[in-house]
Structure formats: C-alpha cells, structure tokens
Design a protein around this motif. Structure first.
Motif, short mmCIF file in Angstrom:
data_model
loop_
_atom_site.label_atom_id
_atom_site.label_comp_id
_atom_site.label_asym_id
_atom_site.label_seq_id
_atom_site.Cartn_x
_atom_site.Cartn_y
_atom_site.Cartn_z
N ILE A 1 22.86 9.61 16.92
CA ILE A 1 21.90 10.66 17.30
C ILE A 1 20.76 10.08 18.19
O ILE A 1 20.05 8.94 17.50
N ASN A 2 20.40 10.56 19.20
CA ASN A 2 19.26 10.31 19.71
C ASN A 2 18.16 11.14 19.11
O ASN A 2 18.20 12.12 18.93
N TYR A 3 17.30 10.13 18.28
CA TYR A 3 16.32 10.77 17.26
C TYR A 3 14.92 11.01 18.09
O TYR A 3 14.57 11.92 17.65
N GLY A 4 14.56 9.95 19.12
CA GLY A 4 13.21 10.55 19.59
C GLY A 4 12.90 9.45 20.62
O GLY A 4 13.64 8.22 20.69
N MET A 5 11.71 9.49 21.04
CA MET A 5 11.21 8.41 21.96
C MET A 5 9.74 8.14 21.37
O MET A 5 9.02 9.35 20.76
N ASP A 6 9.05 7.21 21.40
CA ASP A 6 7.85 7.04 20.91
C ASP A 6 6.96 6.10 21.91
O ASP A 6 7.62 5.32 22.75
#
Length: 115
Positions: free
Chosen positions: A51-56
């Motif tokens: 799962i692509n959870y996000g970017m930071d």
C-alpha cells in the motif's frame, strides 16, 4: 529515462519561455514516473500486498526540460514492524543528468503485507 514531449507545461502560453528556453516536463509527470523507476531498483519477495501510504518532505527543486535524462536514487530511511506489517520509509531523489540541483526529492512511505 528521458523526458519526452508527452504531458508538459507549455512555457510559451505561461510566459516562461524566456526563463526555460524550451518546454518543461510537468512536475507531476516526473512524480508519476516513481512507480516505474521503483520497480526497476527494488525487489520485495513473498509480498501479498503493498500500500502506498504517503509521501513526506517532498519537494520539486528544479524543472525537468524536455529531452533531459533523469534517474532515481533511493535508500532505506527507516523500517518498522507494525504487528506483522512492514512500514518502510524510503528516501528518494530524482536527479537530472549534468545538473547539480535535484528535480524531486522526498520520502515515500509504503506498507508491506507478506504471505
């Protein structure tokens, strides 16, 4: 990869012609290349689901001009076990050939579920 004449900003209509001298590749097109480049450098075995959870801390540093070559450099920033799910934070950079300033950099966060 080489930036082509696909999706791009039209520097003429936006008044950026004097700044860039040629067409630029849209920043989100550069971002959209991440999964393709990712699959060429990272292999995960026994994977059930990712799962692509996000970017930071993602930022665009410099526009990619049409015809320029880019490459991705990535390294593991952190890895956590969340009750059997691996949370990986991977620091990435998109570099432009013969340019010192990066096109894009940040930390991609993924959740890996294994068989």
């Amino acid at each position: 990869f080489q930036a082509e004449d696909g999706i791009r900003d039209d520097v003429e209509s936006r008044g950026l012609g004097d700044m860039y001298k040629r067409q630029i590749v849209h920043g989100y097109l550069t971002l959209s290349l991440l999964p393709h480049m990712w699959n060429q450098i990272i292999e995960v075995n026994n994977l059930k689901m990712m799962i692509n959870y996000g970017m930071d801390k993602m930022k665009f540093g410099q526009a990619v001009l049409a015809g320029q070559s880019i490459r991705m450099v990535a390294s593991l920033h952190s890895l956590q076990n969340l009750r059997g799910v691996a949370k990986a934070e991977i620091k990435f950079t998109i570099e432009i050939k013969d340019q010192s300033k990066k096109a894009l950099e940040g930390i991609a966060i993924f959740l890996y579920y294994f068989n």
